[in-house]
Enzyme design. Structure first.
Site, mmCIF file in Angstrom:
data_model
loop_
_atom_site.group_PDB
_atom_site.id
_atom_site.type_symbol
_atom_site.label_atom_id
_atom_site.label_comp_id
_atom_site.label_asym_id
_atom_site.label_seq_id
_atom_site.Cartn_x
_atom_site.Cartn_y
_atom_site.Cartn_z
ATOM 1 N N ASP A 18 9.617 11.486 7.967
ATOM 2 C CA ASP A 18 10.098 10.953 9.201
ATOM 3 C C ASP A 18 10.704 9.521 9.132
ATOM 4 O OD1 ASP A 18 11.088 11.052 12.039
ATOM 5 O OD2 ASP A 18 9.078 10.906 12.807
ATOM 6 N N ASP A 70 1.290 5.375 6.319
ATOM 7 C CA ASP A 70 2.328 4.458 6.793
ATOM 8 C C ASP A 70 2.095 3.069 6.534
ATOM 9 O OD1 ASP A 70 4.120 5.020 9.878
ATOM 10 O OD2 ASP A 70 3.913 2.850 9.104
ATOM 11 N N CYS A 89 5.558 8.996 6.727
ATOM 12 C CA CYS A 89 6.038 7.888 7.779
ATOM 13 C C CYS A 89 5.322 8.042 8.787
ATOM 14 C CB CYS A 89 7.358 7.631 7.699
ATOM 15 S SG CYS A 89 8.122 6.662 6.284
ATOM 16 N N ALA A 90 4.096 8.019 9.194
ATOM 17 C CA ALA A 90 3.402 9.008 9.967
ATOM 18 C C ALA A 90 3.088 8.309 11.516
ATOM 19 C CB ALA A 90 1.860 8.949 9.560
ATOM 20 N N ALA A 91 3.068 6.700 11.453
ATOM 21 C CA ALA A 91 2.703 6.251 12.835
ATOM 22 C C ALA A 91 3.935 6.102 13.826
ATOM 23 C CB ALA A 91 2.359 4.697 12.593
ATOM 24 N N PRO A 92 3.902 6.364 15.096
ATOM 25 C CA PRO A 92 2.453 6.278 15.772
ATOM 26 C C PRO A 92 1.750 7.777 15.798
ATOM 27 C CG PRO A 92 4.180 6.376 17.283
ATOM 28 C CD PRO A 92 4.919 6.238 16.187
ATOM 29 N N GLY A 93 2.434 8.724 15.307
ATOM 30 C CA GLY A 93 1.445 9.802 14.939
ATOM 31 C C GLY A 93 1.887 11.272 15.635
ATOM 32 N N GLY A 94 2.677 11.530 16.512
ATOM 33 C CA GLY A 94 2.915 12.679 17.036
ATOM 34 C C GLY A 94 3.216 13.817 15.971
ATOM 35 N N CYS A 147 15.658 10.114 13.701
ATOM 36 C CA CYS A 147 15.989 10.216 15.215
ATOM 37 C C CYS A 147 17.221 9.456 15.260
ATOM 38 C CB CYS A 147 14.891 9.711 16.133
ATOM 39 S SG CYS A 147 13.993 8.175 15.951
HETATM 40 C C1 LIG Z 1 10.549 7.193 12.694
HETATM 41 S S1 LIG Z 1 8.776 6.329 12.500
HETATM 42 C C2 LIG Z 1 7.686 7.814 12.229
HETATM 43 C C3 LIG Z 1 7.307 8.433 13.408
HETATM 44 C C4 LIG Z 1 6.102 9.070 13.330
HETATM 45 N N1 LIG Z 1 6.447 10.155 12.387
HETATM 46 C C5 LIG Z 1 5.720 10.066 14.606
HETATM 47 O O1 LIG Z 1 6.115 11.188 14.446
HETATM 48 O O2 LIG Z 1 5.150 9.591 15.465
HETATM 49 C C6 LIG Z 1 8.799 5.665 10.953
HETATM 50 C C7 LIG Z 1 7.707 4.710 10.549
HETATM 51 O O3 LIG Z 1 7.786 4.577 8.945
HETATM 52 C C8 LIG Z 1 7.167 3.671 8.669
HETATM 53 N N2 LIG Z 1 7.568 3.103 7.362
HETATM 54 C C9 LIG Z 1 8.771 2.613 7.118
HETATM 55 N N3 LIG Z 1 9.123 2.220 5.998
HETATM 56 C C10 LIG Z 1 7.949 2.712 5.181
HETATM 57 C C11 LIG Z 1 7.359 2.860 4.018
HETATM 58 N N4 LIG Z 1 7.983 2.408 2.931
HETATM 59 N N5 LIG Z 1 6.336 3.544 3.674
HETATM 60 C C12 LIG Z 1 5.382 4.019 4.617
HETATM 61 N N6 LIG Z 1 5.846 3.935 5.858
HETATM 62 C C13 LIG Z 1 6.748 3.329 6.126
HETATM 63 C C14 LIG Z 1 7.255 2.940 9.786
HETATM 64 O O4 LIG Z 1 6.146 1.835 9.869
HETATM 65 C C15 LIG Z 1 7.241 3.605 11.002
HETATM 66 O O5 LIG Z 1 6.101 3.630 11.595
#
Ligand SMILES: C[S@@+](CC[C@H](N)C(=O)[O-])C[C@H]1O[C@@H](n2cnc3c(N)ncnc32)[C@H](O)[C@@H]1O
Length: 422
Positions: A302, A260, A239-244, A355
């Site tokens: 994440d 993501d 669940c990589a976006a926005p990517g930190g 978070c």
């Molecule tokens: C908490 S954010 C991730 C923050 C990211 N790891 C960072 O450090 O910037 C959760 C992410 O999970 C993604 N997401 C939610 N359900 C998902 C799924 N089934 N498969 C892949 N990504 C998913 C969302 O689009 C969102 O970008």
């Protein structure tokens, strides 16, 4: 009476922020705000944020002075007026006149001009708002925090709601941290993040254009460090976006796959990679159904969550979240954990983090995961590891980071590290 564009924009921000989940983030990115004069834009943002950070005490004070609940748009104007009087450097008369002007500008609120005037004046006359930290959080959330972490912790974490956070940065190269701290007048934090109190456009800060750092809360930077991923290792961030976190893993030298399901959020990740000169394979797919046979040395989940731990920057989450929302994201997390397992090599590791401050999205999830997957065991996290505050380490070896665990605050997070042992 003419409407002040800055106050009108503040009101629009507030209405959008409280209208739906993640409304503030979308409202702050809205083109209408960008079109304002910088002075007006800054006022609008500051007024809306001050209102959201003190919404509990403001509503308490208003409820005590209103014989019956006013229509929602009137309440919004009153909230904004109270925030200006008590928390911004705005003279009382300007806060009151500006609020009456807002009421007069709309047919629906026009009949309540007199009420707005009278209530705000009375509020000012009758003195300060509640300073009890318990009042800063919605009662149902505060009650949950008390049950989960005890009365003292609940009050200490709620007190952070009223604080304006500094900006934390992660240096791309730890060896550059000292030079960056000097150039940015930032304070080094345990684990290697830098904390900067300055304001202004982030893009103009030293080192941004050269990609020497990215914005990332001190707590959010801990999970990727705990992975200990190094060169030669394969890592997937599910669940990589926005990517930190993906940037951190790439900077550590691992071969990173950043997946993501949101293509639009992945654009920010791609932009981060470009700016920092780091590399990762970027995949837009659903982690639960991604059709790819690969397994990895380390997997980061994440997971999407209620985000209550981010209340320092997104105070709106506290007021728009409902108990069913928590149950819903918890169920998604448990499915994603099961999907993550399929990606872990024998002997590999899995980090699960969120978070959130809600235990359904942390401790319960980790416990149930270990029950469902006896081939995994907790790889305990030690105090200080990756910048982990000692107060955050649980008896199980997980991290329950509460917002008061660092001076000046940090985001609330839960982190567990598991190893595939079977
Ligand atoms: C908490 S954010 C991730 C923050 C990211 N790891 C960072 O450090 O910037 C959760 C992410 O999970 C993604 N997401 C939610 N359900 C998902 C799924 N089934 N498969 C892949 N990504 C998913 C969302 O689009 C969102 O970008």
């Amino acid at each position: 009476m003419t409407v002040d564009p800055a106050r009108k924009a503040a009101l629009d921000l507030l209405v959008l922020a409280l209208g739906k989940r993640a409304g503030l983030e979308a409202a702050l990115d809205a083109p209408a705000l960008a079109l304002l004069e910088p002075k007006d834009r800054n006022f609008a943002r500051a007024a809306a944020m001050a209102t959201l950070r003190h919404l509990g005490p403001i509503d308490r004070a208003l409820d005590g002075r209103l014989q019956k609940p006013p229509p929602d748009p009137v309440r919004m104007i009153l909230r904004l007026g109270a925030a200006q009087m008590f928390f911004l450097d705005v003279p009382d008369y300007a806060a009151v006149d500006g609020s009456v002007g807002l009421a007069a500008a709309d047919k629906a609120t026009q009949p309540f001009k007199g009420l707005v005037n009278a209530v705000l004046r009375r509020l000012r006359r009758e003195g300060p708002l509640s300073s009890d930290p318990a009042d800063l959080a919605p009662p149902w959330l505060f009650a949950r925090w008390q049950t989960a972490y005890g009365a003292e912790n609940a009050r200490a974490m709620a007190a952070v709601i009223a604080e304006e956070p500094a900006t934390d940065l992660t240096p791309r190269d730890p060896a550059d941290a000292k030079a960056l701290a000097g150039a940015l007048e930032a304070t080094p934090l345990p684990g290697g993040s830098l904390r900067r109190v300055g304001r202004g456009r982030i893009e103009d800060w030293p080192g941004f254009a050269e990609g020497r750092w990215w914005v990332q809360d001190a707590a959010a930077a801990i999970p990727a460090r705990l992975m200990g991923a190094g060169s030669g290792e394969t890592v997937i961030d599910l669940c990589a976006a926005p990517g930190g976190k993906a940037l951190q893993l790439a900077a550590a030298g691992a071969a990173v796959t950043a997946l993501d399901r949101s293509a639009s959020r992945l654009k920010r990740l791609t932009e981060g990679l470009r700016r920092t000169g780091l590399a990762a394979e970027v995949v837009a797919a659903d982690a639960e159904t991604w059709d790819d046979p690969r397994v990895f040395d380390a997997v980061l989940l994440d997971a999407p969550c209620s985000s209550t731990g981010t209340f320092r920057r997104n105070p709106d989450v506290l007021w728009t979240l409902t108990a069913p929302d928590v149950a819903k994201v918890a169920a998604v997390q448990s499915r994603l954990l099961d999907a993550a397992v399929r990606r872990v090599k024998p002997g590999g590791r899995l980090i699960y983090c969120v978070c959130s401050l809600e235990t359904e999205e942390g401790e319960s999830q980790a416990r149930e995961f270990l029950r469902r997957h006896p081939d995994f065991a907790t790889a305990p996290i030690a105090a200080g590891e990756g910048g982990a505050p000692a107060a955050s380490v649980t008896a199980e070896g997980w991290l329950r980071i509460l917002p008061h665990h660092l001076d000046g605050g940090l985001d609330g997070f839960f982190v567990a590290r598991f190893a595939r042992v079977g």
